[in-house]
Design a protein around this motif. Structure first.
Motif, short mmCIF file in Angstrom:
data_model
loop_
_atom_site.label_atom_id
_atom_site.label_comp_id
_atom_site.label_asym_id
_atom_site.label_seq_id
_atom_site.Cartn_x
_atom_site.Cartn_y
_atom_site.Cartn_z
N GLN A 380 0.93 -1.16 0.12
CA GLN A 380 0.01 0.11 -0.05
C GLN A 380 0.82 1.34 -0.17
OE1 GLN A 380 -3.43 0.02 -0.51
NE2 GLN A 380 -3.37 -2.20 -0.68
N GLY A 381 2.09 1.22 0.50
CA GLY A 381 3.01 2.28 0.39
C GLY A 381 3.62 2.78 -0.91
N ARG A 382 3.99 1.58 -1.59
CA ARG A 382 4.38 1.87 -2.92
C ARG A 382 3.10 2.64 -3.83
NH1 ARG A 382 8.81 -1.07 -4.96
NH2 ARG A 382 10.08 -2.00 -3.30
N THR A 383 1.95 1.89 -3.65
CA THR A 383 0.96 2.06 -4.22
C THR A 383 0.37 3.60 -4.13
OG1 THR A 383 0.01 -0.13 -4.34
CG2 THR A 383 -1.51 1.62 -5.01
N ARG A 384 0.38 3.98 -2.92
CA ARG A 384 0.19 5.43 -2.38
C ARG A 384 1.15 6.43 -3.10
NH1 ARG A 384 -2.10 3.20 2.41
NH2 ARG A 384 0.30 3.51 3.57
N HIS A 385 2.59 5.97 -2.96
CA HIS A 385 3.40 6.90 -3.77
C HIS A 385 3.42 6.98 -5.22
CE1 HIS A 385 7.40 8.38 -4.58
NE2 HIS A 385 7.61 7.39 -5.56
N TRP A 386 2.75 6.16 -5.82
CA TRP A 386 2.57 6.13 -7.47
C TRP A 386 1.15 7.10 -7.39
CZ3 TRP A 386 6.88 6.00 -9.51
CH2 TRP A 386 7.61 5.07 -9.45
N LEU A 387 0.28 6.84 -6.46
CA LEU A 387 -0.86 7.80 -6.67
C LEU A 387 -0.52 9.13 -6.49
CD1 LEU A 387 -3.38 5.47 -5.01
CD2 LEU A 387 -3.01 5.82 -7.42
N ALA A 388 0.19 9.41 -5.30
CA ALA A 388 0.58 10.83 -5.30
C ALA A 388 1.32 11.58 -6.22
CB ALA A 388 1.56 10.81 -3.93
N GLN A 389 2.03 10.56 -7.21
CA GLN A 389 2.98 10.97 -8.07
C GLN A 389 1.73 11.62 -9.32
OE1 GLN A 389 6.20 11.89 -8.92
NE2 GLN A 389 6.77 11.51 -6.58
N ALA A 390 0.80 10.80 -9.39
CA ALA A 390 -0.18 10.82 -10.37
C ALA A 390 -0.91 12.27 -10.10
CB ALA A 390 -1.07 9.95 -10.53
N LEU A 391 -1.13 12.48 -8.98
CA LEU A 391 -1.90 13.76 -8.63
C LEU A 391 -1.04 15.02 -8.90
CD1 LEU A 391 -3.53 12.86 -5.15
CD2 LEU A 391 -4.66 13.30 -7.40
N ARG A 392 0.30 14.71 -8.82
CA ARG A 392 0.97 16.09 -9.18
C ARG A 392 1.44 16.02 -10.66
NH1 ARG A 392 3.38 14.53 -4.14
NH2 ARG A 392 5.15 13.23 -5.10
N ALA A 393 1.28 15.09 -11.56
CA ALA A 393 1.73 15.11 -12.80
C ALA A 393 0.58 15.77 -13.89
CB ALA A 393 2.03 13.60 -13.37
N PRO A 394 1.05 16.10 -14.97
CA PRO A 394 0.21 16.69 -15.80
C PRO A 394 -0.63 15.70 -16.14
CG PRO A 394 2.39 17.01 -16.44
CD PRO A 394 2.59 16.24 -15.38
N ARG A 395 -2.14 16.10 -16.62
CA ARG A 395 -3.02 15.19 -16.96
C ARG A 395 -2.65 14.66 -18.29
NH1 ARG A 395 -8.97 17.28 -15.61
NH2 ARG A 395 -9.30 15.30 -16.32
N ASP A 396 -3.43 13.28 -18.76
CA ASP A 396 -3.53 12.85 -19.75
C ASP A 396 -4.00 13.56 -20.85
OD1 ASP A 396 -1.90 10.59 -18.80
OD2 ASP A 396 -3.73 9.50 -18.31
N PRO A 397 -3.60 13.47 -22.05
CA PRO A 397 -4.26 14.37 -23.14
C PRO A 397 -5.98 13.91 -23.46
CG PRO A 397 -2.13 13.48 -24.16
CD PRO A 397 -2.59 12.82 -22.72
N ALA A 398 -6.91 14.67 -23.73
CA ALA A 398 -8.01 14.32 -23.97
C ALA A 398 -8.55 15.13 -25.17
CB ALA A 398 -8.92 14.67 -22.69
N TRP A 399 -9.72 14.92 -25.52
CA TRP A 399 -10.62 15.81 -26.55
C TRP A 399 -11.09 16.90 -25.92
CZ3 TRP A 399 -9.35 14.74 -31.22
CH2 TRP A 399 -9.28 13.41 -31.81
N MET A 400 -10.46 18.19 -26.34
CA MET A 400 -10.85 19.43 -25.82
C MET A 400 -11.40 20.49 -26.81
SD MET A 400 -8.36 20.46 -23.09
CE MET A 400 -9.46 21.73 -22.47
N ALA A 401 -12.17 21.30 -26.66
CA ALA A 401 -12.65 22.19 -27.55
C ALA A 401 -13.08 23.52 -26.75
CB ALA A 401 -13.48 21.80 -28.53
N ASP A 402 -12.73 24.66 -26.81
CA ASP A 402 -13.05 25.92 -26.25
C ASP A 402 -13.23 25.69 -24.56
OD1 ASP A 402 -13.43 27.36 -28.34
OD2 ASP A 402 -15.08 26.29 -28.76
N GLY A 403 -12.26 24.85 -24.03
CA GLY A 403 -12.36 24.71 -22.66
C GLY A 403 -13.20 23.46 -22.19
#
Length: 569
Positions: A380-403
Motif C-alpha cells: 500500500q505504501g508503494r501504491t500510494r506513492h505512485w498515486l501521489a505522483q499521479a496527482l502532481r503530474a500533468p493530466r493525460d491528453p483528451a478531446w478538448m474544444a473551447d475549454g
C-alpha cells in the motif's frame, strides 16, 4: 488624350501634304456662275474651301453652346451639389467609424439634403451606423431592412440583420439571414461559415458538404482547409450512419481518410464498420496505417481488443506489434504495459510503464504503475506513492474544444458551434512542448527512492511484546531490531542479568553496588535472561522511513539519543 493628339497630328500632316501636292501641280480653276466667269489659282480655291468649312464649324459650335447653356449651367450646379453631398457622406462615414454619433447625424442630414437616397444607398448605411452608435437598434434594423430590399445593398443589409439577430440571441432569425445570403452569394465568407456551422449543428451533413463544395469552387477557403473540413463532415456523417448503414459509414470514413490521413475518428469509424461487415483483416490494416501516421490510444485499444475471443497473451502480442510499428512511443509503451499487466507479466509491464513515464511523466503512466504495484506486491505504501505522483503530474491528453473536455470526438464545438474545434491535447496545462525538467527529475527521484524488488518480502507478524521496553522496540522502526526476550522460571542465583540494548544505542555503564551490601538470600524468583532464537529473515526496509500518511517528527542532530536503564528491583 494621347489618341486625340495623334489624330490631330495626322490631320495636320495630311493638310500639309495636300497643299504641297497642289503647289507642285500649278493650274487655274474657272467657274461660270450667273453669266460671269470666275477664274483663280487651284491652291487659292482649296484654301478658300477649307476656310469656309472651318468658319461653318466654328459658327455651329457657338450656336450650340448658346442653345445648351441653360442645361450646362444646371448640370454644373448639380455636379457641385453632388460633390458637396459626397464630401459630407465621406465625412459622416469617417465620423461613424470613429464613434462620433453627433457629427455622423449632422453629416447624414446634410447628405440627404444634397443627395437623394434613391441615387446613393450609402445614406441608409450612414444613418444605420449613427443609430447603432446611439443605441437605437430599432432604427438601425429598419435601415438594414431597406438595404436588404435594394439589390445593390442586399448583402450589406443581410449582414446587418444577421449581426442584430446574433446580438439579440435570435439564432433562428440569424440562421435564416445567413442562409439567404449564402444562397445568393456563396462567396461571402461570413454567410458561408455561419450557414455551414448551423447546418452542421442541425446534422444536415449533405447540405453542409454541398455548401462547402460551393465555397471551394468560389475559392473562398483554401484548398487544404476545404479538404480538412470535408473530411470532418464525412466523418460526422459516417458516425450517424454507422448503426443503420455500416457500408455507407465505411465509404464515408475511408473517403475522409484519403482527405486527412491523421483524422483519428475517421479511422476508428472505418474499422468499426469493417468489423461489423466481418472484414477483420481489412479493419486491422486500416488501424495499422492510422497508427503509423498518428499513434493514438483509442486506435491502440481498438487494435488490441479487435477480436473478442482473443486471450490476454494474444492481446499482448498485438500490443507488441503496435510497439514495433512505432518504437519509443509513449502511447505504444503504455498500451504494451497494460496488456502485459492483464497477462500477469509484471516485469514487462513495469519496465514499459517506467520507460513511458520517463519519456512523458503524466497521470496515466503513474496510475498504471500504481496498478502494477498493487497487482504484484500489494504494498500500500508503494501504491500510494505512485498515486501521489499521479496527482502532481500533468493530466493525460483528451478531446478538448473551447475549454470543454469530451470523452469522445465531436465534429463541432458545443460552446461556439465551430466546425473541427476538438483537439487532442492535455487539459488545463495544455502542454504542447517538451516535458518540464522538474517533472522528469521528480520521477527519477521517485525511482531511486524505491528499494529493489529482490529485497521485498511480505512483512512477518510482529511477536507480542513482553514488557514496555519490548513494546517500544517493536513500535520503533530501526535498522537492526533486538531479539525479544523470553521469560523462564529458574532458581535465583547471584547472576548478573544481561540486558538487550537496541543497536542504535550504547549500553549504559553499570551502577556500582554499595560497599556494605547484604548478601542475597537464596530464593526462587522470576528473572529475565536472554535465549537465542532461530534466525529470522530480515524484515523489509521502510519505504519512506515513516508511515506513508504520517512522516513523523524530524530530529535535529543536536538532540541526544535517549538512554534506557533496566532496574530489576
Amino acid at each position: 488624350m494621347i489618341v486625340r493628339l495623334l489624330v490631330f497630328i495626322v490631320i495636320v500632316l495630311a493638310l500639309g501634304y495636300g497643299f504641297s501636292w497642289l503647289a507642285d501641280r500649278p493650274g487655274d480653276l474657272s467657274l461660270m456662275w450667273g453669266g460671269e466667269l470666275y477664274q483663280t489659282k487651284l491652291i487659292v480655291a482649296a484654301s478658300l474651301l477649307i476656310a469656309i468649312i472651318a468658319a461653318v464649324m466654328l459658327l455651329w459650335s457657338l450656336v450650340r453652346m448658346i442653345w445648351t447653356s441653360p442645361h450646362s449651367v444646371t448640370r454644373y450646379f448639380r455636379a457641385r451639389k453632388r460633390d458637396r453631398g459626397y464630401q459630407a457622406l465621406s465625412t459622416g462615414l469617417i465620423a461613424a467609424g470613429a464613434g462620433n454619433a453627433l457629427l455622423a447625424r449632422k453629416m447624414a442630414a446634410r447628405t440627404r439634403g444634397l443627395i437623394s437616397a434613391d441615387q446613393e444607398p450609402l445614406i441608409n448605411l450612414l444613418e444605420a451606423q449613427a443609430a447603432l452608435i446611439e443605441g437605437n437598434h430599432d432604427e438601425a434594423r429598419a435601415k438594414f431592412e431597406l438595404m436588404a430590399k435594394d439589390p445593390e445593398t442586399q448583402e450589406l443589409g443581410l449582414r446587418g440583420l444577421y449581426l442584430e439577430a446574433k446580438r439579440l440571441g435570435a439564432d433562428e432569425a440569424a440562421r435564416q439571414y445567413a442562409e439567404q445570403a449564402a444562397d445568393k452569394a456563396p462567396y461571402l465568407p461570413w454567410a458561408a461559415q455561419a450557414t455551414l456551422e448551423y447546418r452542421s449543428r442541425a446534422g444536415r451533413w449533405d447540405d453542409a458538404i454541398r455548401l462547402l463544395d460551393q465555397q471551394k469552387i468560389a475559392r473562398v477557403i483554401d484548398k487544404d482547409e476545404a479538404h480538412r473540413l470535408r473530411a470532418v463532415l464525412l466523418t460526422a456523417r459516417a458516425a450517424d450512419r454507422l448503426d443503420a448503414n455500416p457500408a455507407g459509414a465505411r465509404e464515408d470514413a475511408l473517403a475522409a481518410l484519403k482527405l486527412a490521413d491523421n483524422l483519428v475518428p475517421a479511422a476508428l469509424i472505418a474499422a468499426k464498420a469493417l468489423f461489423r461487415e466481418d472484414k477483420g483483416r481489412k479493419a486491422a490494416s486500416v488501424l495499422e496505417d492510422a497508427w503509423k501516421v498518428s499513434p493514438h490510444p483509442e486506435i491502440g485499444r481498438a487494435y488490441v481488443r479487435a477480436r473478442s475471443g482473443d486471450s490476454v497473451l494474444d492481446r499482448l502480442k498485438r500490443a507488441e506489434k503496435l510497439e514495433a510499428l512505432r518504437p519509443n512511443n509513449v502511447e505504444a509503451l503504455l498500451i504494451s504495459a497494460q496488456a502485459a499487466l492483464d497477462a500477469g507479466n509484471f516485469a514487462v509491464a513495469r519496465s514499459k510503464a517506467e520507460a513511458a513515464a520517463r519519456m512523458s511523466p503524466r497521470e496515466g503512466a503513474f496510475m498504471l504503475l500504481a496498478d502494477i504495484e498493487d497487482a504484484e506486491t500489494r504494498d500500500q505504501g508503494r501504491t500510494r506513492h505512485w498515486l501521489a505522483q499521479a496527482l502532481r503530474a500533468p493530466r493525460d491528453p483528451a478531446w478538448m474544444a473551447d475549454g470543454v473536455i469530451s470523452d469522445k470526438w465531436l465534429p463541432i464545438s458545443p460552446v461556439t458551434g465551430k466546425l473541427d474545434a476538438f483537439e487532442w491535447k492535455s487539459p488545463f496545462s495544455q502542454i504542447d512542448g517538451p516535458v518540464e525538467e522538474g517533472s522528469l527529475a521528480s520521477f527519477e527521484t521517485a525511482l531511486r527512492s524505491l528499494p529493489p524488488l529482490s529485497d521485498f518480502r511480505p512483512p512477518a507478524p510482529a511477536a507480542p511484546a513482553q514488557s514496555a521496553r519490548d513494546a517500544s522496540a517493536v513500535a520503533k522502526p530501526v535498522a537492526a531490531r533486538p531479539v525479544p526476550a523470553q521469560t523462564v522460571s529458574t532458581p535465583a542465583t547471584p547472576v548478573k542479568p544481561a540486558v538487550a540494548q537496541p543497536a542504535s544505542t550504547q549500553p549504559a555503564p553499570a551502577k556500582p553496588l554499595p560497599a556494605k551490601a547484604a548478601p542475597a538470600k537464596p530464593s526462587t524468583a522470576l528473572v529475565t535472561v536472554t535465549k537465542p532464537e532461530s534466525p529470522r529473515p530480515p524484515e523489509p526496509r521502510p519505504f519512506f522511513g515513516g508511515a506513508p500518511d504520517d512522516p513523523g517528527v524530524r530530529k535535529t542532530p543536536a538532540d541526544p539519543e535517549p538512554k534506557t536503564r533496566l532496574k530489576l528491583f
